[in-house]
Scaffold this motif. Structure first.
Motif, PDB file in Angstrom:
ATOM      1  N   GLN A  73      54.327  31.154  80.460  1.00  0.00           N
ATOM      2  CA  GLN A  73      53.025  31.804  80.590  1.00  0.00           C
ATOM      3  C   GLN A  73      53.074  33.214  80.000  1.00  0.00           C
ATOM      4  O   GLN A  73      52.152  33.630  79.297  1.00  0.00           O
ATOM      5  CB  GLN A  73      52.605  31.846  82.067  1.00  0.00           C
ATOM      6  N   LYS A  83      46.862  31.405  83.731  1.00  0.00           N
ATOM      7  CA  LYS A  83      47.001  32.427  84.773  1.00  0.00           C
ATOM      8  C   LYS A  83      45.623  33.022  85.018  1.00  0.00           C
ATOM      9  O   LYS A  83      44.971  33.500  84.084  1.00  0.00           O
ATOM     10  CB  LYS A  83      47.984  33.522  84.351  1.00  0.00           C
ATOM     11  N   TYR A  93      47.714  32.407  93.101  1.00  0.00           N
ATOM     12  CA  TYR A  93      48.582  31.934  92.015  1.00  0.00           C
ATOM     13  C   TYR A  93      50.049  32.229  92.336  1.00  0.00           C
ATOM     14  O   TYR A  93      50.909  31.346  92.270  1.00  0.00           O
ATOM     15  CB  TYR A  93      48.147  32.631  90.728  1.00  0.00           C
ATOM     16  N   SER A 169      45.990  26.275  86.661  1.00  0.00           N
ATOM     17  CA  SER A 169      46.938  27.339  86.335  1.00  0.00           C
ATOM     18  C   SER A 169      48.363  26.811  86.479  1.00  0.00           C
ATOM     19  O   SER A 169      48.590  25.668  86.893  1.00  0.00           O
ATOM     20  CB  SER A 169      46.737  28.551  87.254  1.00  0.00           C
TER      21      SER A 169
END
Length: 222
Positions: A73, A83, A93, A169
């Motif tokens: 990421q 994200k 997250y 995500s």
């Protein structure tokens, strides 16, 4: 070129899914579990722990699913596709990225171990005692703990379509293995919100491509 050292029926499936979501080129080095379900010794030539997944990136060797997903990421997701931008969503997250392996997966692994104490490779002479011990620990502790985790996950997904809020995500990718393992066990009764999340996951083209690349996802002991 990114290289994934992929063990069949393992958590490395999450890395393949992340790479497919990010539409990144990669190659796979495949390994098969031993009859004992352990990883082969060949993986120790890649990383001292001898586990999968392992990601290689131009000389950098990374182990641990969460670390690999965060690395991808941070280094391969300039548009922040995986994200969330909302501050509160980022709190969720971070939580689910760590919860997957820090809280839920240990319970599932303990369930697997204690559920196997009456079976090979446990020596035949102690299987009866092992089976009784395993059932006792599950009844007194593990089943109650897993029920708590299942209710917690259901409550969260009742209010959020994805683990970190409104969009997919890396938290979902990290949660995919233990969440699907929990469903596969089928011991927590109906989990409609987690089941709906599973359906959303399986509809994603990137998930489908990852399954084609990595092979069917199954869970030992289910």
């Amino acid at each position: 070129m990114l290289t994934v050292h992929h063990l069949n029926l393992s958590r490395s499936q999450r890395v393949l899914w992340a790479l497919e979501e990010l539409e990144l080129p990669y190659q796979i080095v495949r390994y098969q579990r031993e009859p004992t379900m352990l990883a082969p010794e060949a993986l120790k030539k890649v990383h001292p722990l001898g586990k999968s997944p392992v990601l290689e990136d131009e000389g950098t060797v990374l182990a641990e699913s969460g670390a690999i997903l965060e690395y991808l990421q941070e280094t391969r997701d300039p548009e922040q596709k995986l994200k969330p931008s909302d501050p509160q969503a980022r709190i969720q997250y971070r939580f689910w990225l760590h919860y997957a392996e820090g809280s839920l997966m240990p319970m599932l692994l303990m369930k697997l171990v204690f559920g196997s104490l009456g079976k090979p490779p446990v020596p035949i002479g102690i299987r009866t005692v092992g089976k009784l011990l395993g059932k006792g620990v599950q009844k007194a502790y593990l089943n109650k703990q897993l029920a708590t985790h299942a209710a917690f996950i259901e409550s969260h997904l009742a209010q959020n379509p994805w683990f970190a809020g409104e969009t997919l995500s890396m938290a979902d990718i990290q949660m995919s293995y233990p969440a699907l393992a929990l469903l596969a066990r089928g011991e927590q009764g109906e989990m409609p919100h987690l089941t709906a999340w599973k359906k959303r996951v399986e509809m994603r083209p990137a998930w489908q491509r990852a399954i084609q690349q990595g092979g069917p996802l199954d869970f030992p002991g289910t």
